[in-house]
Design a protein around this motif. Structure first.
Motif, short mmCIF file in Angstrom:
data_model
loop_
_atom_site.label_atom_id
_atom_site.label_comp_id
_atom_site.label_asym_id
_atom_site.label_seq_id
_atom_site.Cartn_x
_atom_site.Cartn_y
_atom_site.Cartn_z
N VAL A 274 0.83 -1.20 0.00
CA VAL A 274 0.00 0.00 0.00
C VAL A 274 0.87 1.26 0.00
N GLU A 275 1.97 1.17 0.73
CA GLU A 275 2.83 2.35 0.89
C GLU A 275 3.84 2.52 -0.24
N THR A 276 3.87 1.61 -1.21
CA THR A 276 4.78 1.76 -2.35
C THR A 276 4.34 2.94 -3.20
N ASN A 277 5.16 3.97 -3.24
CA ASN A 277 4.78 5.19 -3.97
C ASN A 277 5.90 5.67 -4.89
N GLN A 278 6.78 4.78 -5.27
CA GLN A 278 7.90 5.11 -6.15
C GLN A 278 7.93 4.10 -7.28
N SER A 279 8.28 4.55 -8.48
CA SER A 279 8.35 3.61 -9.59
C SER A 279 9.47 2.59 -9.34
N PHE A 280 9.31 1.41 -9.93
CA PHE A 280 10.32 0.37 -9.74
C PHE A 280 11.65 0.79 -10.35
N ASP A 281 11.60 1.46 -11.51
CA ASP A 281 12.83 1.95 -12.14
C ASP A 281 13.58 2.90 -11.20
N ALA A 282 12.85 3.81 -10.60
CA ALA A 282 13.47 4.78 -9.69
C ALA A 282 14.01 4.08 -8.44
N PHE A 283 13.26 3.10 -7.97
CA PHE A 283 13.68 2.35 -6.80
C PHE A 283 15.02 1.65 -7.03
N LEU A 284 15.13 0.95 -8.18
CA LEU A 284 16.38 0.27 -8.48
C LEU A 284 17.53 1.24 -8.67
N ALA A 285 17.27 2.34 -9.36
CA ALA A 285 18.33 3.33 -9.58
C ALA A 285 18.84 3.87 -8.26
N GLU A 286 17.94 4.12 -7.35
CA GLU A 286 18.33 4.65 -6.05
C GLU A 286 19.04 3.59 -5.21
N TYR A 287 18.58 2.35 -5.33
CA TYR A 287 19.21 1.28 -4.55
C TYR A 287 20.67 1.08 -4.95
N PHE A 288 20.94 1.13 -6.24
CA PHE A 288 22.31 0.88 -6.71
C PHE A 288 23.17 2.14 -6.73
N ALA A 289 22.58 3.27 -6.36
CA ALA A 289 23.37 4.48 -6.18
C ALA A 289 24.07 4.39 -4.83
N GLU A 290 24.76 5.46 -4.44
CA GLU A 290 25.39 5.48 -3.12
C GLU A 290 24.32 5.34 -2.05
N PRO A 291 24.69 4.84 -0.86
CA PRO A 291 23.70 4.49 0.17
C PRO A 291 22.61 5.52 0.38
N SER A 292 21.39 5.02 0.32
CA SER A 292 20.22 5.83 0.62
C SER A 292 19.23 4.92 1.34
N PRO A 293 19.44 4.70 2.64
CA PRO A 293 18.77 3.63 3.38
C PRO A 293 17.26 3.60 3.28
N GLU A 294 16.63 4.76 3.09
CA GLU A 294 15.18 4.75 3.19
C GLU A 294 14.52 3.94 2.08
N VAL A 295 15.22 3.68 0.96
CA VAL A 295 14.60 2.91 -0.10
C VAL A 295 15.00 1.45 -0.10
N LYS A 296 15.81 1.02 0.88
CA LYS A 296 16.37 -0.32 0.82
C LYS A 296 15.72 -1.30 1.80
N THR A 297 14.72 -0.85 2.49
CA THR A 297 14.06 -1.71 3.48
C THR A 297 13.65 -3.04 2.85
N GLN A 298 13.97 -4.14 3.56
CA GLN A 298 13.53 -5.49 3.21
C GLN A 298 14.30 -6.13 2.07
N VAL A 299 15.32 -5.48 1.50
CA VAL A 299 16.02 -6.12 0.40
C VAL A 299 17.43 -6.54 0.77
N SER A 300 17.89 -6.22 1.98
CA SER A 300 19.26 -6.55 2.34
C SER A 300 19.49 -8.04 2.43
N ASN A 301 18.44 -8.83 2.62
CA ASN A 301 18.58 -10.29 2.68
C ASN A 301 17.94 -10.94 1.46
N ALA A 302 18.12 -10.32 0.31
CA ALA A 302 17.48 -10.82 -0.91
C ALA A 302 17.93 -12.20 -1.29
#
Length: 542
Positions: free
Chosen positions: A514-542
């Motif tokens: 329900v709280e997902t409010n960012q495009s998946f493309d933007a999410f991935l781009a931000e995840y693989f950029a320099e650390p930005s913890p707020e977008v990485k919740t729940q993926v550290s144990n992928a």
């Protein structure tokens, strides 16, 4: 005859054991902590791979802390909390198995590492984690694994053993060492020493615990292999002296990673190597494409999509904070525990591992920790690889010789020297108890004297005496364990805890979506950029 280096190492080990022989040292040694992760395929009554969705009664595979999935919807993964007491650890794992089987709608768990019969690999369902960005990232990572290595390899199961020693032992060893490092750095460097020694001796684990000397020919299909298989029955392939085909080139390996040369000489070198691996593009993976015709095929075209793709028989670990990647956690606070990843599922246990194995692992890993751990050069790395390969493919061969520091030694002679050291450790760990460590050594030393008493030896003896195919034998085991676990008397309070955990995990996933409010493309781009913890919740144990 021992080399000068080997004598120095032995003397150092003996001195440390002597130092820890008082009551304070024994108590510190006995404070080990452990956790287990066991993978198991869901199968239907006919022994074929289940292709339905992850059962609702087990909760959300994305957010449940105890029951999740690995590569496939069909590949369950059970995760225990951390325990100091071995009996409590195994009881917990048994509860998880029993609750799961009692909520599988008559499905069974496949009790070995190599997969059950698989018809078309396209029918293997990739794990689905829902429509939140973290969930879609976990699924896409697995889709990338499919394109890179094929779905068949990804449904091989294993057991992972997480291990750490007590803070009291670290205080003791730190003071004893007189090290100028900070305590945190001393712990990290000591764990890396454990890893270096483990890698030299990792062949011990497939020799004793390897449980995949044979497999169903359906696993090979059209795959090319140089392994000179022999055939038994209608469709069983095997090698006469093999121990763990799961760890061979047929199994969970990655040719792309062989050139990475990740160093375990220091934490800085290890982290630098991982950074290179994650950022290094692969020509083979570039040919797959990342986003083709508007659809993602993989997270990226690098040698490693994420750190989890690093296939190693042991990993340095730290519990991550919210949103951290594994390397970020290690860089922040150092190594907290190690993860052993060289264990086949034990088919003689309904939960995939048993107590004497855990106790042997305790002794083995302590031995790796307390011994001097010199760095290895290219020749020694080649020796490590060769020894492991020989034991995987022909470990039970009479008179088998390995190479130790450039000199030949029989496997049995080397293992007997190891067991002599482990006996000294067992005395300290058994102090004031029932002698369980000593009994574990008796059990597994018998397999040194008689290779047919190793797990792989027992399996081959049983298959040959029964004149049955591997698949039929495993299916019968699955039926036995289904009955055992289905009838297991779960305490009402325990069953309620699992039901509550399932409900909470489902709600947690719903809120995330329900709280997902960012495009998946933007999410991935931000995840693989320099650390930005707020977008990485729940993926550290992928």
């Amino acid at each position: 005859m021992m080399t000068k280096l080997e004598k120095n190492i032995l003397n150092s080990f003996n001195e440390v054991i002597e130092h820890l022989s008082n009551s304070e040292g024994r108590n510190a040694l006995q404070g080990m902590q452990r956790g287990i992760e066991r993978e198991a395929l869901r199968i239907n009554g006919s022994g074929e791979l289940a292709t339905d969705r992850h059962p609702q009664a087990l909760g959300s595979a994305l957010t449940h802390s105890r029951i999740t999935t690995d590569y496939s919807e069909s590949l369950l993964e059970f995760i225990t909390p951390v325990y100091k007491d071995i009996d409590n650890l195994l009881q917990d794992l048994t509860y998880t198995h029993a609750f799961t089987v009692q909520n599988l709608d008559n499905q069974r768990l496949w009790p070995v590492s190599m997969p059950c019969y698989v018809g078309d690999v396209k029918d293997i369902p990739i794990a689905n984690y829902g429509i939140s960005n973290p969930g879609m990232m976990k699924s896409l990572y697995r889709k990338g694994l499919t394109y890179r290595y094929g779905a068949q390899m990804q449904i091989i199961s294993g057991v992972h053993f997480n291990f750490s020693v007590s803070n009291e032992l670290w205080n003791n060893l730190y003071a004893y060492s007189g090290s100028s490092l900070t305590k945190s750095d001393f712990i990290s460097e000591s764990y890396l020493g454990l890893i270096r020694n483990y890698r030299r001796m990792v062949w011990v684990l497939p020799y004793l615990f390897g449980a995949s000397p044979a497999l169903c020919s359906s696993f090979i299909k059209q795959q090319e292999t140089d392994i000179p298989f022999e055939k038994m029955g209608k469709g069983t392939l095997y090698l006469p002296y093999a121990t763990s085909l799961r760890m061979s080139d047929l199994g969970y390996t990655n040719k792309e990673q062989e050139q990475l040369n990740i160093s375990y000489d220091s934490l800085d070198k290890y982290l630098a190597g991982m950074k290179v691996a994650i950022g290094k593009s692969s020509k083979n993976f570039e040919e797959i494409g990342v986003k083709v015709d508007g659809e993602y095929r993989q997270l990226n075209a690098n040698v490693l999509q994420i750190e989890n793709e690093f296939y190693s028989p042991i990993r340095a670990k730290r519990v991550t904070e919210n949103g951290e990647k594994p390397s970020e956690a290690l860089a922040r606070a150092g190594i907290e525990y190690i993860e052993v990843r060289a264990l086949d599922v034990n088919p003689y246990s309904p939960i995939g591992i048993e107590g004497s194995q855990v106790r042997f692992l305790d002794l083995f890993l302590l031995h790796c920790l307390l011994n001097t751990a010199p760095a290895s050069d290219a020749a020694q790395e080649a020796e490590i690889s060769s020894n492991l390969s020989r034991v995987i493919l022909e470990g039970r061969k009479p008179g088998l010789e390995l190479s130790r520091n450039g000199e030949s030694i029989t496997l049995s002679a080397w293992m007997n020297q190891l067991f002599d050291d482990l006996e000294r450790l067992s005395v300290l760990l058994d102090d004031g108890s029932d002698g369980a460590y000593h009994q574990a050594l008796i059990r597994w030393r018998a397999a040194v004297d008689d290779p047919e008493r190793s797990i792989s030896g027992l399996i081959m003896k049983e298959l040959k005496s029964a004149q049955t195919d591997h698949g039929y034998w495993v299916k019968a085991l699955a039926e036995t364990y289904f009955n055992t676990l289905n009838e297991y008397p779960l305490p009402e309070s325990v069953e309620q805890q699992y039901r509550q955990a399932a409900a909470v995990s489902i709600e947690k996933q719903r809120v995330m979506e329900v709280e997902t409010n960012q495009s998946f493309d933007a999410f991935l781009a931000e995840y693989f950029a320099e650390p930005s913890p707020e977008v990485k919740t729940q993926v550290s144990n992928a």
